[in-house]
Design an enzyme around this catalytic site. Structure first.
Site, PDB file in Angstrom:
ATOM      1  CD  GLU A 187      -2.621   1.279   2.595  1.00 44.61           C
ATOM      2  OE1 GLU A 187      -3.544   2.088   2.657  1.00 44.61           O
ATOM      3  OE2 GLU A 187      -2.343   0.481   3.525  1.00 44.61           O
ATOM      4  CD  GLU A 216      -7.001   2.215   6.404  1.00 42.68           C
ATOM      5  OE1 GLU A 216      -6.303   1.362   6.964  1.00 42.68           O
ATOM      6  OE2 GLU A 216      -6.554   2.987   5.537  1.00 42.68           O
TER       7      GLU A 216
END
Length: 272
Positions: free
Chosen positions: A151, A245
């Site tokens: 990520e 998120e």
């Protein structure tokens, strides 16, 4: 696409980027609100019982979308670019545990800030440390049929791999089929030159996507160009998970409800 929400155990750190806490309770709530799955943000692989997790998921018709490792860095200060051999051994042990868990639940393990920083060192040296650990965990993941999703994270949180182009360059160096990319549009809004074009340019590695608006609140609560995001994901044929998120603002349930309402409403055609 399938819609997931980030959750953690009750003992997660206060700064963990999750919406709900308490694994069982979070799974029940995610089901009630209309999610397809949950992303598990764990500090340690043994935080949750496999048998209990399987039961809770089955009872609520949910899946695990991925295992997230951010708390390994935030709570335990373990990371891929650490030079300390004892710490590296402990990190490897933990990641093997996450991979073993993911082999039964979701098949994906996230590597975000836990890749570690450069922190003033020679960038080539820090990268060498990362690549060494990356290949070790990839070897174990390959045996277990699990993918590792790297990520990119913005410069204010880490100084190593901030945008999708940098991530693709590193993934080419890793050159493992089970090492792919996990874009987060919140970070992309800070670091990538153009979100839609960046998705398209790096499409070969895009495997899993985090959603949050520009203020890290629920999608639709900021000024993110969601039309651009969905059209670019559609253009590359993306049909995987989109996971919220987000900050639990103004409270966890409201944030989770707003996410479902906005994404399944305005962009419902992508979730059909």
């Amino acid at each position: 696409m399938k819609l997931s929400v980030a959750i953690a155990g009750k003992e997660a750190m206060p700064n963990a980027f999750v919406v709900f806490r308490g694994v069982k309770e979070s799974i029940i709530k995610a089901h009630e609100l209309g999610y397809d799955g949950v992303e598990l943000a764990l500090k340690r692989p043994d935080e949750v019982s496999k048998d209990e997790l399987n039961q809770w998921l089955h009872e609520n018709s949910l899946e695990v979308s991925a295992i997230s490792s951010g708390q390994v860095f935030a709570a335990r200060n373990l990371y891929f670019t650490d030079e300390n051999q004892e710490n590296r051994a402990e990190l490897y042990k933990s990641f093997c545990g996450f991979i073993d868990l993911a082999s039964d639940f979701g098949g994906l393990v996230n590597i975000g800030r836990t890749r570690g920083p450069i922190d003033g060192r020679d960038p080539a040296f820090a990268e060498e440390l990362f690549l060494d650990m990356a290949h070790k965990v990839a070897d174990h993941a390959e045996k277990r049929g699990v993918e590792l999703i790297l990520e990119p994270v913005n410069r204010y949180e880490i100084d190593f791999i901030n945008n999708l182009d940098e991530c693709s360059t590193l993934l080419k160096k890793i050159d493992r089929k089970n090492f792919v990319m996990m874009p987060d549009v919140f970070h992309m809004n800070i670091e990538d030159d153009h979100i839609g074009e960046s998705f398209i340019r790096n499409k070969e590695y895009v495997r899993y996507v985090h959603f949050a608006d520009t203020n890290r609140h629920a999608p639709g609560d900021g000024h993110m160009d969601w039309d651009e995001i969905f059209s670019s994901l559609a253009s590359i044929g993306y049909d995987g998970w989109t996971t919220a998120e987000i900050l639990p603002y103004p409270d966890p349930e409201t944030a989770a409800k707003r996410t479902v309402s906005f994404l399944r409403g305005t962009y419902g055609k992508y979730y059909s």
